[in-house]
Design a protein around this motif. Structure first.
Motif, PDB file in Angstrom:
ATOM      1  N   GLY A 156       6.119  -0.066   6.770  1.00  0.00           N
ATOM      2  CA  GLY A 156       5.585  -0.998   7.753  1.00  0.00           C
ATOM      3  C   GLY A 156       6.475  -2.219   7.874  1.00  0.00           C
ATOM      4  O   GLY A 156       7.424  -2.402   7.101  1.00  0.00           O
ATOM      5  N   GLY A 170      -3.904   1.672  10.037  1.00  0.00           N
ATOM      6  CA  GLY A 170      -4.410   0.538  10.809  1.00  0.00           C
ATOM      7  C   GLY A 170      -3.852  -0.786  10.350  1.00  0.00           C
ATOM      8  O   GLY A 170      -2.640  -0.956  10.232  1.00  0.00           O
ATOM      9  N   ALA A 171      -4.738  -1.721  10.047  1.00  0.00           N
ATOM     10  CA  ALA A 171      -4.337  -3.076   9.676  1.00  0.00           C
ATOM     11  C   ALA A 171      -3.482  -3.099   8.416  1.00  0.00           C
ATOM     12  O   ALA A 171      -2.688  -4.019   8.232  1.00  0.00           O
ATOM     13  N   GLU A 172      -3.614  -2.100   7.563  1.00  0.00           N
ATOM     14  CA  GLU A 172      -2.821  -2.046   6.327  1.00  0.00           C
ATOM     15  C   GLU A 172      -1.401  -1.541   6.550  1.00  0.00           C
ATOM     16  O   GLU A 172      -0.571  -1.623   5.653  1.00  0.00           O
ATOM     17  N   SER A 173      -1.130  -1.010   7.730  1.00  0.00           N
ATOM     18  CA  SER A 173       0.158  -0.355   7.955  1.00  0.00           C
ATOM     19  C   SER A 173       1.363  -1.294   7.806  1.00  0.00           C
ATOM     20  O   SER A 173       2.429  -0.858   7.375  1.00  0.00           O
ATOM     21  N   ALA A 174       1.224  -2.561   8.125  1.00  0.00           N
ATOM     22  CA  ALA A 174       2.357  -3.482   8.009  1.00  0.00           C
ATOM     23  C   ALA A 174       2.850  -3.602   6.574  1.00  0.00           C
ATOM     24  O   ALA A 174       4.042  -3.780   6.326  1.00  0.00           O
ATOM     25  N   ASP A 175       1.924  -3.470   5.625  1.00  0.00           N
ATOM     26  CA  ASP A 175       2.261  -3.593   4.207  1.00  0.00           C
ATOM     27  C   ASP A 175       2.314  -2.239   3.509  1.00  0.00           C
ATOM     28  O   ASP A 175       2.204  -2.170   2.284  1.00  0.00           O
ATOM     29  N   ASN A 179       6.145  -5.467   7.185  1.00  0.00           N
ATOM     30  CA  ASN A 179       6.285  -6.320   6.009  1.00  0.00           C
ATOM     31  C   ASN A 179       6.951  -5.575   4.857  1.00  0.00           C
ATOM     32  O   ASN A 179       7.756  -6.153   4.123  1.00  0.00           O
ATOM     33  N   ARG A 212       0.871  -1.182   0.000  1.00  0.00           N
ATOM     34  CA  ARG A 212       0.000   0.000   0.000  1.00  0.00           C
ATOM     35  C   ARG A 212       0.904   1.227   0.000  1.00  0.00           C
ATOM     36  O   ARG A 212       1.809   1.329   0.824  1.00  0.00           O
TER      37      ARG A 212
END
Length: 120
Positions: free
Chosen positions: A73, A50-55, A75, A26
């Protein structure tokens, strides 16, 4: 601060979408003055995903402050080294200093996506 024309904004949006499709990460861009410390603000933008932050990869460009930040992030960091981000940021800054804001942004987004893809 200089704003983007509608055509330039469309170019940037297309580059962000292409980077996402190519890398599976992202991508986000913030163009403007950060509120508070530049790095802290960029990290808050990133965390807001949020949940997308790792990628995710967030690029903050502060034209007036003549600075930029790249936040990755967990990942995304495994595919984009700090050195690759620094090198891309330096190339973007060179374009910015030559007066090519949009070209620097487009280059940076593309280069980060390329690096992330190469490390897959």
């Amino acid at each position: 601060m200089r704003t983007l024309t509608a055509a330039q904004a469309d170019d940037v949006r297309r580059a962000l979408l292409a980077a996402e499709r190519r890398s599976g990460l992202r991508f986000g861009l913030y163009l403007g003055e950060p509120r508070g410390g530049r790095r802290h603000f960029a990290e808050k933008l990133h965390a807001a995903l949020g949940a997308e932050s790792a990628d995710a990869v967030v690029v903050l460009v502060d034209v007036r402050g003549r600075a930029l930040e790249v936040v990755t992030g967990e990942n995304a960091r495994s595919r984009l080294s700090d050195a690759a981000c620094r090198l891309t940021a330096m190339s973007m800054a060179t374009a910015f200093s030559a007066g090519d804001l949009v070209g620097g942004i487009l280059y940076g987004i593309g280069a980060l996506a390329e690096q992330a893809t190469a490390r897959r």
